[in-house]
Design an enzyme around this catalytic site. Sequence first.
Site, mmCIF file in Angstrom:
data_model
loop_
_atom_site.group_PDB
_atom_site.id
_atom_site.type_symbol
_atom_site.label_atom_id
_atom_site.label_comp_id
_atom_site.label_asym_id
_atom_site.label_seq_id
_atom_site.Cartn_x
_atom_site.Cartn_y
_atom_site.Cartn_z
ATOM 1 N N LYS A 1 0.834 -1.195 0.000
ATOM 2 C CA LYS A 1 0.000 0.000 0.000
ATOM 3 C C LYS A 1 0.872 1.250 0.000
ATOM 4 O O LYS A 1 1.889 1.292 0.709
ATOM 5 C CB LYS A 1 -0.901 -0.038 1.239
ATOM 6 C CG LYS A 1 -1.997 1.010 1.299
ATOM 7 C CD LYS A 1 -2.880 0.755 2.509
ATOM 8 C CE LYS A 1 -4.051 1.708 2.579
ATOM 9 N NZ LYS A 1 -4.954 1.391 3.721
ATOM 10 N N SER B 1 -9.515 1.424 2.503
ATOM 11 C CA SER B 1 -8.587 2.206 1.728
ATOM 12 C C SER B 1 -7.505 1.364 1.046
ATOM 13 O O SER B 1 -6.730 1.883 0.245
ATOM 14 C CB SER B 1 -7.918 3.249 2.638
ATOM 15 O OG SER B 1 -7.221 2.629 3.716
ATOM 16 N N SER C 1 -10.175 -1.273 6.631
ATOM 17 C CA SER C 1 -9.523 -0.985 5.355
ATOM 18 C C SER C 1 -8.673 -2.106 4.781
ATOM 19 O O SER C 1 -8.211 -2.002 3.653
ATOM 20 C CB SER C 1 -8.667 0.278 5.483
ATOM 21 O OG SER C 1 -9.481 1.424 5.550
#
Length: 465
Positions: A80, A155, A179
């Site tokens: 990420k 996310s 997330s």
Amino acid sequence: MSELTALAATRLAQLVNGREVTATEVVEAHLERANDLNPTINAITDLQAGSALEQASQVDEDVRRGGPRCSLAGVPVTIKSSIAVKGFRQECGTRLRLGEVAQADAPLVADLKREGAIVLGTTNVPEFLMAYETDNGIYGRTRSPLNLGFTPGGSSGGCSAAVAGQISAGSIGSDAGGSVRVPAHFCGLYGFKPTPGTIPRTGHWPAVAGPSVLLAGVGPLARTATDLAVLTEITRSNGSDDISCVLQFDPPWHDPSVIRVVRVGWFDHAWDTPVTAETRAAVATAVAAMRERGFQMERIDPVGLERAPGVWRLMFGKCLRTLIEGSVPQGYRLHPLAYEAMAPDAEFAETTYEELLQGWVAQDQLRNRFRKLMDRYTFLLCPVASIPAFRHGERRWMIDGEPVTYPGAFVYSQVFNVLGAPAATIPVSTSSEGLPIGVQLVGLPYDDRSVITAVVEVAAALGQA
């Protein structure tokens, strides 16, 4: 060898260690997949083919020399873009960090590399990670590889899209309100939010501080339960300046035969938030499979945790908004998605010191009540969310005649961030539209290894490799 992209991470490492395939061949296959699919789904925003091939060449040389077998030898992974990978952009979806490049690896990334993992790239996120879908003003929208009209979540949506799309064999995301678990649920993956601090968050941006010390964790997404277990164990480290790490902590690892007979409390409705009939059916499927495996399953009502959604809303929607807006230039407006996840202006303006203080106390009271509930149960089993993956921009759903709105549809994940509990997503079934539906397995704080052991057992009970 395009079939390589469909293999589990542990299987790829086995092939590379056994000299049945080279790490270079594995990486080339995944890069070819990325070239074909990434322009459509927009999962990876900083793909570095040259770096990946250099890493693969080094792995191949180590294997040829007969070096120690690495558990992720030649396995392509993604990270990420909120987590530091040396030489890769770490922009976190905001123009305020456009072109920002990490100068060193986060500890978890260094751990992955030591075990032979090869970082292909960093993945797309919503600005400041504040949304359950993935879009930002730099790179735009990420789409689900399973259905382009739907979001892969947020996310960590770029992570889930990359793994589900077979661009990478595993990924590392972060989770302060679902997330990791929600994107895994949306994309038919396994995902794990550990007890905060058991996987170090050093190298994450924004830095973990204030409310996020308890709310947020970093953890893996994978296509198999075994891969999830390996990624979790590799990244669990004591060598970090993460302020919440428990130094020299070695969590217990129970034998699967013990895990299979423990008591599990399950529920499919709580916090006045209904879930779809197909989600209830997925929970029922998991309950039946676990019972057949030997788990003692009891339907429960999570009494005592009624205030948890409100406390999460305070800590995430209000406190984190305060921290974020205090760190940006005056007059700067975040991407609209961020404001949809945070408290609206009117509610935000009304927040008082007394409310914050009471919420802080309530969080500790809730954690104590959770521990008392878990005196009887080793694990809880429940939905990940009210719904499967939603269409881009969708914000309201009717379930059993009741309206469920965004972000309340994800309360089943949010609650366990408030409690600081380890929680995993396990894929179970699909909706009538062909979208994955997962369930959530939750344990007591710091009992992470038991949760992961149970995930592997539940996967076996469901007939998953």
